[in-house]
Design a protein around this motif. Structure first.
Motif, PDB file in Angstrom:
ATOM      1  N   PHE A   1    -149.999  32.760 -21.483  1.00 15.25           N
ATOM      2  CA  PHE A   1    -150.260  31.485 -20.813  1.00 15.25           C
ATOM      3  C   PHE A   1    -151.740  31.339 -20.494  1.00 15.25           C
ATOM      4  O   PHE A   1    -152.323  30.267 -20.697  1.00 15.25           O
TER       5      PHE A   1
ATOM      6  N   CYS B   1    -146.704  30.556 -25.629  1.00  9.92           N
ATOM      7  CA  CYS B   1    -145.825  29.976 -24.626  1.00  9.92           C
ATOM      8  C   CYS B   1    -145.538  28.505 -24.910  1.00  9.92           C
ATOM      9  O   CYS B   1    -146.237  27.845 -25.678  1.00  9.92           O
TER      10      CYS B   1
ATOM     11  N   GLU C   1    -144.568  26.020 -22.312  1.00  9.56           N
ATOM     12  CA  GLU C   1    -144.513  25.117 -21.169  1.00  9.56           C
ATOM     13  C   GLU C   1    -144.913  23.701 -21.587  1.00  9.56           C
ATOM     14  O   GLU C   1    -145.749  23.526 -22.491  1.00  9.56           O
TER      15      GLU C   1
ATOM     16  N   TRP D   1    -138.249  26.201 -25.027  1.00  8.66           N
ATOM     17  CA  TRP D   1    -138.169  25.410 -23.803  1.00  8.66           C
ATOM     18  C   TRP D   1    -136.722  25.135 -23.433  1.00  8.66           C
ATOM     19  O   TRP D   1    -136.316  25.376 -22.309  1.00  8.66           O
TER      20      TRP D   1
ATOM     21  N   SER E   1    -141.931  32.057 -20.522  1.00  8.22           N
ATOM     22  CA  SER E   1    -141.975  30.642 -20.104  1.00  8.22           C
ATOM     23  C   SER E   1    -140.839  30.252 -19.157  1.00  8.22           C
ATOM     24  O   SER E   1    -140.286  29.161 -19.257  1.00  8.22           O
TER      25      SER E   1
ATOM     26  N   ARG F   1    -142.034  28.142 -14.732  1.00  3.60           N
ATOM     27  CA  ARG F   1    -142.327  26.745 -14.389  1.00  3.60           C
ATOM     28  C   ARG F   1    -141.168  25.831 -14.799  1.00  3.60           C
ATOM     29  O   ARG F   1    -141.360  24.827 -15.444  1.00  3.60           O
ATOM     30  N   ARG F   2    -139.977  26.198 -14.446  1.00  3.77           N
ATOM     31  CA  ARG F   2    -138.817  25.401 -14.826  1.00  3.77           C
ATOM     32  C   ARG F   2    -137.808  25.387 -13.684  1.00  3.77           C
ATOM     33  O   ARG F   2    -137.824  26.242 -12.800  1.00  3.77           O
TER      34      ARG F   2
END
Length: 323
Positions: A80, A124, A126, A184, A217, A220-221
């Motif tokens: 990242f 990654c 994101e 994702w 990843s 941030r979810r």
């Protein structure tokens, strides 16, 4: 050589794992007082390769003295950080024009720094980096290609060493990487798993089946979104992971640990959430975000994480769906 013959090792394991889920605390430095605090508290750690990179010398630098050498730490490839650097400054001199270091530099350092295991460089997914399906697919493919390159280079290095060393010595000097799944939504992670296993199986029996695979990843979810929430992704992977394979989750919310502890195929997770929380609390309180403050937040976060991971009344451990 105690009767051992020279040659290539076979059936190599990419990570030695504990039976219980291990929570690794993120350390943003290659040493110093924050690392000392983690060492003093006996916290397992995750350290980014970026912490060791000297952009002026264009090389990795391991401090002469650091508490990390006395700790159980794993090495994150800093995917990242590399992607955000690439977005900000453009093409870099290393891997795929994205990383500032070459694959050779990374693998050499990873095998010399004393890490318990090291993750393959990945790409990654994101949303701020991969904004559409085509970009996600590209990064999933690139991550599998990077695994192939890393294993090929590891094989070449071991093959050279095998001319003058025993198989055990070779295996101890150069260790295979931990693959990382990228994506994702659930379907892209499942495709990443299929590609990962296709690559890995080509290198057996030189390698044993992977003991550990990373899941990238995830920090941030949301937890509960039906297609790209953490639980949806884990539910999809649970039924597709080969028998005996366990996972490491890169960056998790502390609130999900009570659920994760009941999935025996999750070996470990890491988080830097304490450091973000320390900055927020310091700003809101109007105080300096000192190392003492950050260390206190680290202990508070790990204490809460440990409480969530302890067995509790009503826990329903899930039967493995892997085959």
């Amino acid at each position: 050589m105690n009767g051992e013959t020279m040659g290539m090792p076979v059936g190599q394991v990419n990570a030695i794992l504990d039976d219980e889920l291990v929570m690794r605390i993120g350390i943003p430095h290659r040493g110093g007082r924050l690392a000392f605090h983690a060492f003093a508290q006996d916290y397992p750690a995750m350290v980014s390769a970026n912490a060791f990179w000297n952009p002026t010398k264009r090389e990795f630098v391991m401090p002469v003295a650091t508490d990390l050498t006395e700790m159980d730490f794993a090495l994150d490839s800093a995917g990242f950080s590399a992607m955000t650097l690439w977005q900000r400054k453009g093409r870099q001199a290393g891997i795929a024009g994205v990383y500032p270091w070459t694959l050779e530099q990374y693998l050499e350092f990873a095998n010399q720094c004393g890490a318990r295991w090291h993750a393959v460089p990945d790409f990654c997914c994101e949303p701020q980096i991969a904004s559409n399906r085509e970009e996600v697919d590209y990064r999933v493919n690139a991550t599998a290609t990077m695994l192939e390159s890393a294993l090929r280079l590891t094989y070449e290095w071991q093959n050279k060493l095998a001319r003058s060393m025993t198989a055990r010595e070779v295996a101890n000097m150069i260790k295979p990487v931990v693959p990382v799944l990228q994506g994702w939504d659930r379907d892209s992670y499942l495709r990443s798993l299929d590609l990962t296993m296709q690559v890995w199986e080509r290198w057996q029996p030189w390698l044993a089946p992977p003991a550990l695979i990373g899941v990238g990843s995830v920090c941030r979810r949301s937890l509960n979104h039906p297609t790209h929430g953490l639980y949806a992704i884990l539910s999809g992977l649970e039924g597709r992971l080969p028998k005996g394979v366990r996972t490491h989750l890169f960056g998790v919310k502390g609130s999900c640990l009570a659920e994760l502890k009941m999935m025996d195929w999750i070996a470990s997770a890491d988080s830097m959430a304490y450091d973000f929380g320390a900055r927020v609390k310091a700003r809101e309180s109007g105080v300096s975000n000192t190392i003492k403050h950050r260390s206190s937040e680290m202990s508070r976060w790990m204490s809460a994480a440990s409480a969530r991971l302890r067995p509790a009344a009503g826990d329903q451990f899930r039967l493995s769906l892997t085959h």
